[in-house]
Design a protein around this motif. Structure first.
Motif, PDB file in Angstrom:
ATOM      1  N   GLU A   1     -67.040 -12.608   6.922  1.00  0.00           N
ATOM      2  CA  GLU A   1     -66.374 -11.974   5.789  1.00  0.00           C
ATOM      3  C   GLU A   1     -67.349 -11.624   4.675  1.00  0.00           C
ATOM      4  N   SER A   2     -68.355 -12.450   4.455  1.00  0.00           N
ATOM      5  CA  SER A   2     -69.322 -12.188   3.387  1.00  0.00           C
ATOM      6  C   SER A   2     -70.426 -11.258   3.838  1.00  0.00           C
ATOM      7  N   GLN A   3     -70.392 -10.851   5.105  1.00  0.00           N
ATOM      8  CA  GLN A   3     -71.418 -10.011   5.710  1.00  0.00           C
ATOM      9  C   GLN A   3     -72.771 -10.718   5.739  1.00  0.00           C
ATOM     10  N   GLY A   4     -72.742 -12.052   5.775  1.00  0.00           N
ATOM     11  CA  GLY A   4     -73.973 -12.792   6.022  1.00  0.00           C
ATOM     12  C   GLY A   4     -74.487 -12.511   7.417  1.00  0.00           C
ATOM     13  N   ILE A   5     -73.564 -12.210   8.332  1.00  0.00           N
ATOM     14  CA  ILE A   5     -73.938 -11.729   9.661  1.00  0.00           C
ATOM     15  C   ILE A   5     -73.113 -10.479   9.963  1.00  0.00           C
ATOM     16  N   ASP A   6     -73.642  -9.635  10.823  1.00  0.00           N
ATOM     17  CA  ASP A   6     -72.954  -8.407  11.195  1.00  0.00           C
ATOM     18  C   ASP A   6     -72.134  -8.569  12.473  1.00  0.00           C
ATOM     19  N   LEU A   7     -72.562  -9.470  13.339  1.00  0.00           N
ATOM     20  CA  LEU A   7     -71.835  -9.745  14.570  1.00  0.00           C
ATOM     21  C   LEU A   7     -72.170 -11.149  15.018  1.00  0.00           C
ATOM     22  N   ALA A   8     -71.391 -11.678  15.935  1.00  0.00           N
ATOM     23  CA  ALA A   8     -71.624 -13.016  16.456  1.00  0.00           C
ATOM     24  C   ALA A   8     -71.530 -12.970  17.974  1.00  0.00           C
ATOM     25  N   LEU A   9     -72.363 -13.805  18.627  1.00  0.00           N
ATOM     26  CA  LEU A   9     -72.450 -13.804  20.088  1.00  0.00           C
ATOM     27  C   LEU A   9     -72.263 -15.211  20.644  1.00  0.00           C
ATOM     28  N   PRO A  10     -71.179 -15.911  20.296  1.00  0.00           N
ATOM     29  CA  PRO A  10     -70.997 -17.282  20.769  1.00  0.00           C
ATOM     30  C   PRO A  10     -70.363 -17.336  22.154  1.00  0.00           C
ATOM     31  N   ASP A  11     -70.413 -18.518  22.746  1.00  0.00           N
ATOM     32  CA  ASP A  11     -69.602 -18.769  23.938  1.00  0.00           C
ATOM     33  C   ASP A  11     -68.142 -18.890  23.517  1.00  0.00           C
ATOM     34  N   ALA A  12     -67.234 -18.567  24.439  1.00  0.00           N
ATOM     35  CA  ALA A  12     -65.804 -18.722  24.174  1.00  0.00           C
ATOM     36  C   ALA A  12     -65.447 -20.202  24.287  1.00  0.00           C
ATOM     37  N   ARG A  13     -65.261 -20.834  23.137  1.00  0.00           N
ATOM     38  CA  ARG A  13     -64.948 -22.255  23.081  1.00  0.00           C
ATOM     39  C   ARG A  13     -63.787 -22.470  22.115  1.00  0.00           C
ATOM     40  N   PRO A  14     -63.088 -23.603  22.194  1.00  0.00           N
ATOM     41  CA  PRO A  14     -61.936 -23.821  21.312  1.00  0.00           C
ATOM     42  C   PRO A  14     -62.279 -23.708  19.834  1.00  0.00           C
ATOM     43  N   GLU A  15     -63.433 -24.247  19.416  1.00  0.00           N
ATOM     44  CA  GLU A  15     -63.764 -24.204  17.999  1.00  0.00           C
ATOM     45  C   GLU A  15     -64.025 -22.776  17.524  1.00  0.00           C
ATOM     46  N   ILE A  16     -64.498 -21.903  18.424  1.00  0.00           N
ATOM     47  CA  ILE A  16     -64.671 -20.499  18.060  1.00  0.00           C
ATOM     48  C   ILE A  16     -63.304 -19.829  17.942  1.00  0.00           C
ATOM     49  N   GLY A  17     -62.384 -20.180  18.837  1.00  0.00           N
ATOM     50  CA  GLY A  17     -61.027 -19.653  18.741  1.00  0.00           C
ATOM     51  C   GLY A  17     -60.363 -20.055  17.438  1.00  0.00           C
ATOM     52  N   GLN A  18     -60.582 -21.292  17.006  1.00  0.00           N
ATOM     53  CA  GLN A  18     -60.012 -21.745  15.739  1.00  0.00           C
ATOM     54  C   GLN A  18     -60.594 -20.970  14.565  1.00  0.00           C
ATOM     55  N   ALA A  19     -61.918 -20.684  14.657  1.00  0.00           N
ATOM     56  CA  ALA A  19     -62.552 -19.909  13.591  1.00  0.00           C
ATOM     57  C   ALA A  19     -61.978 -18.494  13.536  1.00  0.00           C
ATOM     58  N   LEU A  20     -61.721 -17.909  14.690  1.00  0.00           N
ATOM     59  CA  LEU A  20     -61.172 -16.562  14.724  1.00  0.00           C
ATOM     60  C   LEU A  20     -59.731 -16.537  14.230  1.00  0.00           C
ATOM     61  N   ASP A  21     -59.000 -17.617  14.431  1.00  0.00           N
ATOM     62  CA  ASP A  21     -57.622 -17.691  13.918  1.00  0.00           C
ATOM     63  C   ASP A  21     -57.599 -17.555  12.399  1.00  0.00           C
ATOM     64  N   VAL A  22     -58.650 -18.062  11.742  1.00  0.00           N
ATOM     65  CA  VAL A  22     -58.727 -17.961  10.289  1.00  0.00           C
ATOM     66  C   VAL A  22     -58.796 -16.500   9.858  1.00  0.00           C
ATOM     67  N   LEU A  23     -59.453 -15.660  10.684  1.00  0.00           N
ATOM     68  CA  LEU A  23     -59.640 -14.252  10.334  1.00  0.00           C
ATOM     69  C   LEU A  23     -58.516 -13.357  10.844  1.00  0.00           C
ATOM     70  N   ALA A  24     -57.632 -13.906  11.660  1.00  0.00           N
ATOM     71  CA  ALA A  24     -56.609 -13.070  12.288  1.00  0.00           C
ATOM     72  C   ALA A  24     -55.684 -12.413  11.269  1.00  0.00           C
ATOM     73  N   GLY A  25     -55.445 -13.074  10.154  1.00  0.00           N
ATOM     74  CA  GLY A  25     -54.532 -12.520   9.168  1.00  0.00           C
ATOM     75  C   GLY A  25     -55.195 -11.664   8.114  1.00  0.00           C
ATOM     76  N   SER A  26     -56.491 -11.455   8.203  1.00  0.00           N
ATOM     77  CA  SER A  26     -57.188 -10.643   7.202  1.00  0.00           C
ATOM     78  C   SER A  26     -56.826  -9.174   7.371  1.00  0.00           C
ATOM     79  N   PRO A  27     -56.994  -8.364   6.331  1.00  0.00           N
ATOM     80  CA  PRO A  27     -56.636  -6.940   6.430  1.00  0.00           C
ATOM     81  C   PRO A  27     -57.341  -6.214   7.570  1.00  0.00           C
ATOM     82  N   GLU A  28     -58.581  -6.599   7.841  1.00  0.00           N
ATOM     83  CA  GLU A  28     -59.333  -5.985   8.939  1.00  0.00           C
ATOM     84  C   GLU A  28     -59.903  -7.092   9.829  1.00  0.00           C
ATOM     85  N   PRO A  29     -59.100  -7.636  10.728  1.00  0.00           N
ATOM     86  CA  PRO A  29     -59.609  -8.704  11.611  1.00  0.00           C
ATOM     87  C   PRO A  29     -60.747  -8.186  12.477  1.00  0.00           C
TER      88      PRO A  29
END
Length: 625
Positions: A258-286
């Protein structure tokens, strides 16, 4: 584009005074006043793309199993030359920036000739030449811990022509998979005489570049890798100045995106990454989330040369004790189960080859029968013993590979529950895959280290839990309740019985099988972890390596492997590409071909629109301020 820092001129009076003082020291005449209205060039910051990653890994040699990671793949894709590269569909195409021609020029002996681009060179100024082919061939055919060695072992000679700008590669028989060879060439002029040249120079970098980017810096303390435009590159230059690969813990991923500290992320698909993405799901531009398979299958490899697992019945009992689905669910629940020794779930037409029951599935009755047939007796405490000595195995995982360490912990728990004494060791990944015995290094005592933050090999960080010593078989405790033993930081070296390690998930199936499960040559020790040799299997592997794979021969090789059990496949992890609208527009990033990954084509990327926080955590000023 990112806001530029404006040039700020010194105040005119101060500048004039400084110049006057300087003039007095050299010339008594006063200096002319400065022209404060003269145009000045603005100072600009470099254009860049920042990609978040899970961890940096132990090293960056793309030919070593111990160094396999998303970061190593990214660096190799951007900085190392390959004769052939996969297109968007995964089909190999000649890279004419490296070689203008490559073809079979003789059948007797089978010879492939390469005409190298006369402009192709390393960032040091040395040409990309025949010596680089010779060096890679010699290392791949003799060094342990390599990926895809079988094809190089089919080569009998590499000859130089045209002052090193043409190469003839001679094979001992027709080899249909020759286009897969000589990818990620390495700078022989720097490595061939360097101490530890095959491994040491890659621990914290890549010695030279032969691609559009070069690796400038590896900062393990900050968890960053910096690649910059390779100015000596002979073909079209990269558009952006820098690419940064930055370790991002899952809990900080939403803020970083959100702060554009990074432009993209390349993680493995793991539960903690899914939880992080849930935080962004409700943003105006997920964010945009794309999924693609990782280029490796996680598996357990058994020491078949000696020790308790030299007996195939013990290997059968171990495999029937382990619940592979439970391991996957706890470590990487979004990974795809792997039920074959050669093919990976990502391969077109993949079909599981595991038998319907054990050892493909856990079965306590089969495990008990196998151990009993091997002469073991289960005591009243639930422990298996032979001649009064407990059945004990050492499980090894690379300390820098946090996922491997977690797999080792769960395997040890399951074996302990099955009456088998299990000890975990976690030396450095290169040591683990190249040594017959390793120091009994302590892994993290209670939890898996955060990506990239694990203890350095041999540092003995933390206090290990109490070791579960040998127990009297008559002791009335059933089932066993002790925890798996964690090796102490000191003591005599130990041989690893169960190795947690990746195997490649790309390339022709014949060489893939032969590289992992084939008999090693005489100059590569048979006592190294991950090596096996079965006379009944090798003729099948030879046939598959020297021809286009016959499905019937592949099926027979798989049946032999499930009977002999040199290893036990676990799963293929899935990777994510997380980006925003601006990044998608400026890069067009995708998961890419499995062998080269998301950074494929990064030389054409431009910087995403918008400002970014700098390394101090403050926003760059607008040009108008």
């Amino acid at each position: 584009m990112r806001a530029r820092r404006p040039f700020r001129a010194l105040p005119a009076l101060l500048l004039a005074g400084l110049l006057a003082l300087t003039a007095c020291s050299a010339d008594p005449q006063p200096a002319p006043p400065p022209d404060i209205d003269a145009p000045t060039e603005p100072i600009t910051t470099p254009t860049r793309v920042v990609a978040g990653v899970d961890e940096l890994g132990p090293g960056f040699n793309p030919h070593l199993r111990s160094d396999q990671s998303a970061v190593t793949t990214a660096i190799a894709t951007m900085a190392l030359p390959s004769v052939f590269r996969p297109d968007a569909d995964g089909n190999l195409q000649l890279d004419r920036t490296v070689a203008t021609d490559a073809k079979v020029t003789s059948q007797e002996p089978f010879t492939v000739s390469y005409e190298l681009n006369v402009e192709a060179g390393w960032s040091t100024g040395a040409p990309i030449a025949a010596e680089d082919f010779v060096y890679l061939w010699q290392q791949m055919r003799t060094q342990p811990n390599t990926i895809g060695a079988a094809g190089y072992r089919e080569i009998t000679d590499v000859r130089s022509r045209a002052a090193g700008k043409a190469v003839d590669v001679v094979f001992d028989r027709p080899y249909p998979h020759w286009q897969e060879l000589f990818d990620n060439l390495l700078p022989a002029h720097l490595l061939k005489d360097a101490p530890g040249g095959w491994t040491a120079p890659f621990a914290n970098g890549v010695p030279a570049s032969g691609g559009p980017f070069r690796l400038m810096q590896v900062d393990r303390l900050r968890g960053e890798v910096l690649l910059v435009r390779n100015d000596p590159y002979w073909d079209t230059s990269a558009v952006i100045d820098e690419i940064v690969l930055r370790r991002i813990p899952p809990n900080t991923l939403p803020t970083a995106l959100e702060s554009q500290g990074i432009d993209l992320a390349l993680p493995d698909a793991r539960p903690e990454i899914g939880q992080a993405l849930d935080v962004l799901a409700g943003s105006p531009e997920p964010p945009t989330v794309q999924r693609g398979p990782r280029p490796a299958v996680q598996q357990l490899e058994f020491r078949t040369q000696d020790g308790p697992l030299a007996d195939p019945r013990v290997r059968e009992g171990i495999a029937a004790t382990l619940d592979r689905a439970a391991i996957r669910e706890r470590v990487s629940p979004e990974a795809v189960p792997a039920d074959a020794f050669g093919a990976a779930p990502s391969d077109p037409g993949y079909q599981p080859t595991a038998p319907p029951g054990a050892p493909g599935r856990p079965d306590p009755a089969v495990a008990e029968a196998a151990f009993t047939e091997a002469g073991y007796v289960r005591g009243g405490n639930g422990r298996w013993t032979l001649g009064g000595r407990p059945l004990s195995v050492v499980i090894g995982a690379g300390a820098e590979r946090s996922e491997d360490v977690e797999v080792a912990r769960i395997v040890a728990e399951q074996l302990t529950a099955g009456g088998i004494q299990a000890t975990i060791v976690a030396p450095s990944a290169p040591e683990l895959l190249t040594s017959a015995s390793v120091a009994p290094t302590t892994p993290s005592p209670t939890t898996t280290p955060a990506p990239g933050a694990g203890p350095a090999p041999g540092d003995g960080a933390g206090t290990p839990p109490p070791a579960a010593g040998p127990t009297d078989p008559a002791e009335p405790t059933s089932p066993p309740t002790t925890s798996p033993t964690t090796a102490a930081g000191g003591g005599a070296p130990v041989a690893v019985d169960v190795l947690v390690a990746p195997r490649p998930a790309y390339g022709a199936i014949g060489p893939r099988l032969d590289s992992v499960y084939g008999c090693p040559p005489d100059d590569v020790g048979e006592d190294l972890p991950g090596t096996s040799c079965f006379p009944v299997l090798q003729p099948l592997l030879d046939e598959l390596t020297g021809s286009v794979a016959d499905p019937a021969v592949v099926a027979e090789a798989e049946r032999v492997l499930w009977r002999q059990l040199p290893a036990l496949p676990l799963y293929q992890a899935q990777g994510l590409v997380i980006s925003n609208r601006e990044t998608d527009a400026s890069t067009g990033v995708t998961p890419g071909p499995i062998a080269t990954g998301p950074m494929t084509g990064a030389q054409t990327w431009s910087e995403p629109e918008g400002s970014r926080e700098d390394d101090t955590g403050t926003e760059e000023p607008d040009a108008d301020n």
